[in-house]
Structure formats: structure tokens, C-alpha cells
Design an enzyme around this catalytic site. Structure first.
Site, PDB file in Angstrom:
ATOM      1  N   LYS A 121      44.647 -17.985  -4.810  1.00  0.00           N
ATOM      2  CA  LYS A 121      44.734 -16.646  -5.404  1.00  0.00           C
ATOM      3  C   LYS A 121      44.230 -16.661  -6.832  1.00  0.00           C
ATOM      4  O   LYS A 121      44.494 -17.610  -7.578  1.00  0.00           O
ATOM      5  CB  LYS A 121      46.219 -16.250  -5.404  1.00  0.00           C
ATOM      6  CG  LYS A 121      46.518 -14.852  -5.849  1.00  0.00           C
ATOM      7  CD  LYS A 121      46.700 -13.945  -4.642  1.00  0.00           C
ATOM      8  CE  LYS A 121      46.727 -12.482  -5.014  1.00  0.00           C
ATOM      9  NZ  LYS A 121      45.449 -11.965  -5.483  1.00  0.00           N
ATOM     10  N   LYS A 149      39.733 -18.701  -8.844  1.00  0.00           N
ATOM     11  CA  LYS A 149      39.176 -17.719  -9.786  1.00  0.00           C
ATOM     12  C   LYS A 149      37.744 -17.418  -9.413  1.00  0.00           C
ATOM     13  O   LYS A 149      37.021 -18.293  -8.925  1.00  0.00           O
ATOM     14  CB  LYS A 149      39.212 -18.273 -11.217  1.00  0.00           C
ATOM     15  CG  LYS A 149      39.219 -17.177 -12.273  1.00  0.00           C
ATOM     16  CD  LYS A 149      40.591 -16.542 -12.353  1.00  0.00           C
ATOM     17  CE  LYS A 149      40.726 -15.526 -13.434  1.00  0.00           C
ATOM     18  NZ  LYS A 149      42.150 -15.165 -13.592  1.00  0.00           N
TER      19      LYS A 149
END
Ligand code: NAD
Length: 469
Positions: free
Chosen positions: A70, A106
Site C-alpha cells: 500500500k 509507493k
């Protein structure tokens, strides 16, 4: 970055400092530190005028110890592979610190948003999503992006729409990205979550008398003077909630410059002024500061950098007057500056903890998407009815009368926003206590303590998988 060592090297230095306080096997620490995979793509954009521009972008998945991974997607010219890997690394530790069961990731798209039309940004976002999908870098159980610098709910809506058109599992498709608009499966409270989490974290930090007295401060946010750099999603909401909590916002900085008023600035009035004039400068009653960075050195109790990384360096650290720095942005204080500030006794509330509100509420959004039900939908009326019975029984036994409005106020069941905010406050408070306890036990600073907490949790997770028995 103004420092000579890269952002990723800085993160690794922080990791190594914390790892030295643990007794995990060397190979396990190496596995926890490295970035598991990076996808670098370059794809063509047909511009509105028919010309073709090649766009560079990345997605980095730092740790697969928990899935999905995430992390946000940054739209900025300064994006590069090192930065994306550093931010993905921070995401792994951030998730562990606030007990969100994800690995870190990311994304970054190297564009200057101001140079592209909205239609071009939409095409870039959709093509980026297609690239992620085709390489298995997106999915509710694989990797779930979110907004970051330069992106917001609109981009997330394009991502979910593109993903839904590609997947053969439409039932879970909404969970492929978070930070979506409410009508597209978003959760109430997500937009302001990182700023609200920053407020909750700072509120917790200033509640400890020992930590405040040693810095010549009293407890509580009320009356404290605060400077915020960056009036975007995170900075604006952090400033607004702090002001509502009784803090005095004495300085605000944007890329065009900064303003300072020791009597306090009204955040919404400054935002309205900027909208009207195109600049934060010349706000009535405030002093103009030519550079955004000038604001960092002005007198205040709490400094909140909420724009970009690397703004407090060994060059300006000694001139910082704040006694507390709340890292709302990712990586605003370089490793060299960190050492100088700690020497001065500054309390640095680290990014890996302080801006974790966004990923915490993203986790709630993902849960909502997978369960296909709004939080509070099943319980709100039930709670209200049982509260009403209790209040009525109490009022009857005391012979008191209670108006319909009073009854509504005290008996109201929790709706989605109430539950999200309460879950966020609980998460931020619990994590702060864990970090502070480790900082005291190991006699170390809060950043190192936060990394120790995270490393230990990721290590347990690997051990439970049986990879490192
Ligand atoms: P944003 O794009 O909404 O806002 C950034 C703001 O900073 C903009 O208003 C921009 O004009 C301003 N800015 C740029 N350069 C500046 C300078 N030199 N001085 C002052 N202001 C400047 O981005 P955001 O989502 O608020 O993200 C800000 C930081 O917070 C980033 O480091 C990001 O990684 C981090 N963060 C964001 C989230 C989130 O949920 N959005 C979560 C965790 C961390």
C-alpha cells in the site's frame, strides 16, 4: 534533495540506527531493509496538440511480508526511482507502526501537473493504471495505491474505473485503490485523514508533562504557536484541526513565499485570500517572508513541514527555533539535520508515525470496499434505540423531562464519519504510546524508537511465515 546523500540512503541510515537496538539475525534485517520490487515504466502520451511526450513513472513495492502492499502515487517533476523506493520503505514501517496489515509501496509519475491539461492527466493516469495491471502491480490483494503529493480523489476515480474495465474479478475491484470519491466507494473522512491524524498525534505528544516541561512548555495544544509549511491536503487539514483545537497558527508557507503573524492567522481566511489573489502573500495584518523556507526559522512552539522532503537540512537546522517538529510530510528532516536538532533537545515526531492517518483510514476504506457495506449501516439505528431506552428510563426514574433535540444529541448512533474518526484517534494514540515506551526503554529518540517498533513487528511477521524460524 539539498543533502548530499540520497533520500533512500537517509532512510537506510535511520533503519540501521534502529536495527542496532534489536537482536534479529543479520539476514532477516537485510530482508526487512531491502526493496522487494520496482517497476520502472516509460509510456507515450498523445498530447492535446497531437505531439507525443514520453512519460516516466515507477511503482515500488518495498515489502511483501504482508499483502496487499500500500502507498500513494506522487505526481511531481522531482519524482525518481530513489525517492519512490525510499517512500515505499517508509510505508512498510508506517503500516507496521499503526498496525495496518499491509506491506509498503509507493508510486511516482514524473510530470509537472501545471504543464498538462486535465484530459492529459486523465490519459496519463489511466495508462499508468494499465501498465500496473499488465505487470500485476495493482489489485485489492496485490498492491493498492492512494493519493499523495499532486494527486487526489479524481485520479483515484480514474484508476478504479480503468482497473474495473480490465479485471475479471469485479466483486472486489473497488478495493484496488483508496482515497476515492465517496460515490466511487470512498470512505467519509479519508480526504482529511492525514491532517486529522497529524493533529491527533501532536495532541498526544503534547499531553506528556515530562516531555513538555523538559522543553519549557506546558501540556496541551491550546495556546501553542504553530507554523505549517504547505497548504495542500495534509498541511491545510493539519492547520485547520490544530486551530480548532486551540493552537495559534502564527506562520503559513507555500511555494510562492510565507506569511507570519504572532497574533495568529485564520487558516480558512488565508486559503480564501490565496484563491482570490493567487498568492499567500500580502495577507492583511501579516508580514511577508520572501522564501517558503524562511518560515521554518521563525519563532514558534511547533513546526509542521507538510509539503516535501529535505526542507530541514544541516544548513538550516541550527537556526530552527521550534521546540517540537511534527513531520507531516515524508522525510522533511534530513539525517544530518536530525542529529543537530536532537542535540538541541527538539522533540521530532517522525513522519513514519505522524502522517500515518492517511494509510489508517485507507485501510478502513479497503475494509469497507471488501465488505460492501457502509460503516454504521447495521448498528446506527440499533444504538440510537437502545440509548433512547436508557435515557428515558433514567429520566423517568429522576422525574426529569428531556426535549426531543436533547434526546437526539445524546442518543445518536455512530455514523461512518464518527467511526472512522474514532478508529483514527485510537490508532494514533495507541501507536504514540508504543513508540514513547520504546524510546524510554532504549533511551533513544522517537524516530529510532518508531523504527524499532516497526522492525520488530515486521520480523515477527516473517518469523510467523516460517521463513526465518
Ligand atoms: P498536496 O499536493 O495536496 O500539497 C502539497 C502542497 O505543498 C501544495 O499546496 C504545494 O503548493 C505546496 N508546496 C510545494 N512546494 C512547496 C514549498 N517549497 N514550500 C511550501 N509549500 C510548498 O500534497 P499532500 O498530499 O498534502 O502531501 C504533502 C506531503 O505529505 C508529502 O510529503 C506527502 O508524501 C505526505 N503525505 C501525504 C499523505 C496524503 O494522504 N495525502 C499521506 C502521508 C504523507
Amino acid at each position: 534533495m539539498s543533502s548530499s546523500i540520497s533520500f533512500l540512503d537517509q532512510v537506510h541510515r535511520m533503519f540501521d540506527k534502529a536495527a542496532a537496538h534489536t537482536s534479529h539475525e543479520e539476514g532477516l534485517l537485510k530482508q526487512i531493509r531491502i526493496c522487494n520490487s520496482v517497476y520502472h515504466m516509460e509510456f507515450p502520451l498523445v498530447r492535446d496538440d497531437g505531439s507525443i511526450k514520453v512519460v516516466k513513472a515507477w511503482r515500488s513495492e518495498h515489502s511483501h511480508h504482508k499483502l496487499p502492499t500500500k502507498g500513494g502515487i506522487r505526481f511531481a517533476m522531482a519524482v525518481n526511482e530513489d525517492e519512490v523506493a525510499a517512500l515505499a520503505t517508509l510505508m512498510t514501517f508506517k503500516c507496521a507502526i499503526v498496525n495496518v496489515p499491509f506491506g509498503g509501496a509507493k508510486g511516482g509519475i514524473q510530470v509537472d501537473r501545471k504543464e498538462f491539461s486535465e484530459a492529459e492527466i486523465e490519459r496519463i493516469t489511466r495508462r499508468y493504471t494499465y501498465e500496473l495491471f499488465s505487470k500485476n502491480f495493482i489489485g485489492p490483494g496485490i498492491d493498492v495505491p492512494a493519493p499523495d503529493y499532486g494527486s487526489g480523489p479524481k485520479e483515484m476515480a480514474w484508476i478504479v474505473d480503468t482497473y474495473r474495465s480490465l479485471t475479471n474479478d469485479p466483486l472486489t475491484a473497488l478495493g484496488c485503490v483508496t482515497g476515492k470519491p465517496i460515490a466511487q466507494g470512498g470512505v467519509r473522512g479519508r480526504t482529511e485523514a492525514t491532517g486529522r491524524g497529524t493533529y491527533f498525534g501532536i495532541k498526544e505528544a503534547v499531553s506528556f508533562a515530562d516531555d513538555m516541561e523538559s522543553r519549557g512548555l506546558t501540556t496541551g495544544i491550546e495556546g501553542k504557536t504553530i507554523i505549517v509549511q504547505g497548504l495542500g491536503n495534509v498541511g491545510y487539514h493539519a492547520a485547520k484541526f490544530i486551530q480548532e483545537g486551540g493552537g495559534i497558527i502564527v506562520g503559513l508557507a507555500e511555494y510562492e513565499g510565507a506569511i507570519y503573524d504572532e497574533n495568529g492567522l485564520d487558516v480558512d481566511a488565508v486559503v480564501a485570500h490565496r484563491k482570490e489573489t493567487g498568492s499567500i502573500l500580502d495577507f492583511p495584518g501579516a508580514t511577508n517572508l520572501a522564501q517558503s523556507s524562511d518560515a521554518l526559522e521563525m519563532p514558534c512552539d511547533i513546526l509542521i513541514p507538510a509539503a516535501l522532503e529535505g526542507v530541514i537540512t544541516s544548513e538550516n537546522a541550527a537556526r530552527i527555533k521550534a521546540k517540537i517538529i511534527g513531520e507531516a510530510a515524508n522525510g522533511p528532516v534530513t539525517a544530518d539535520a536530525d542529529a543537530i536538532l536532537l542535540e538541541k533537545g527538539v522533540l521530532i515526531i517522525p513522519d513514519v508515525y505522524l502522517n500515518a492517518g492517511g494509510v489508517t483510514v485507507s485501510y478502513f476504506e479497503w475494509l469497507k470496499n471488501l465488505s460492501h457495506v457502509r460503516f454504521g449501516r447495521m448498528s446506527k439505528r440499533f444504538e440510537q434505540a437502545s440509548n433512547e431506552r436508557i435515557v428515558k428510563a433514567l429520566a423517568d426514574s429522576m422525574g426529569a423531562t428531556i426535549s426531543e433535540e436533547e434526546m437526539m444529541q445524546v442518543t445518536k448512533g455512530a455514523d461512518e464519519l464518527d467511526l472512522v474518526n474514532s478508529g483514527l484517534e485510537e490508532t494514533m494514540a495507541t501507536a504514540y504510546h508504543e513508540i514513547r515506551d520504546v524510546a524510554i526503554e532504549k533511551k533513544t529518540d522517537f524516530r529510532t524508537a518508531a523504527f524499532i517498533v516497526a522492525i520488530n513487528k515486521v520480523a515477527v511477521s516473517y518469523s510467523e511465515m516460517g521463513i526465518f524460524p
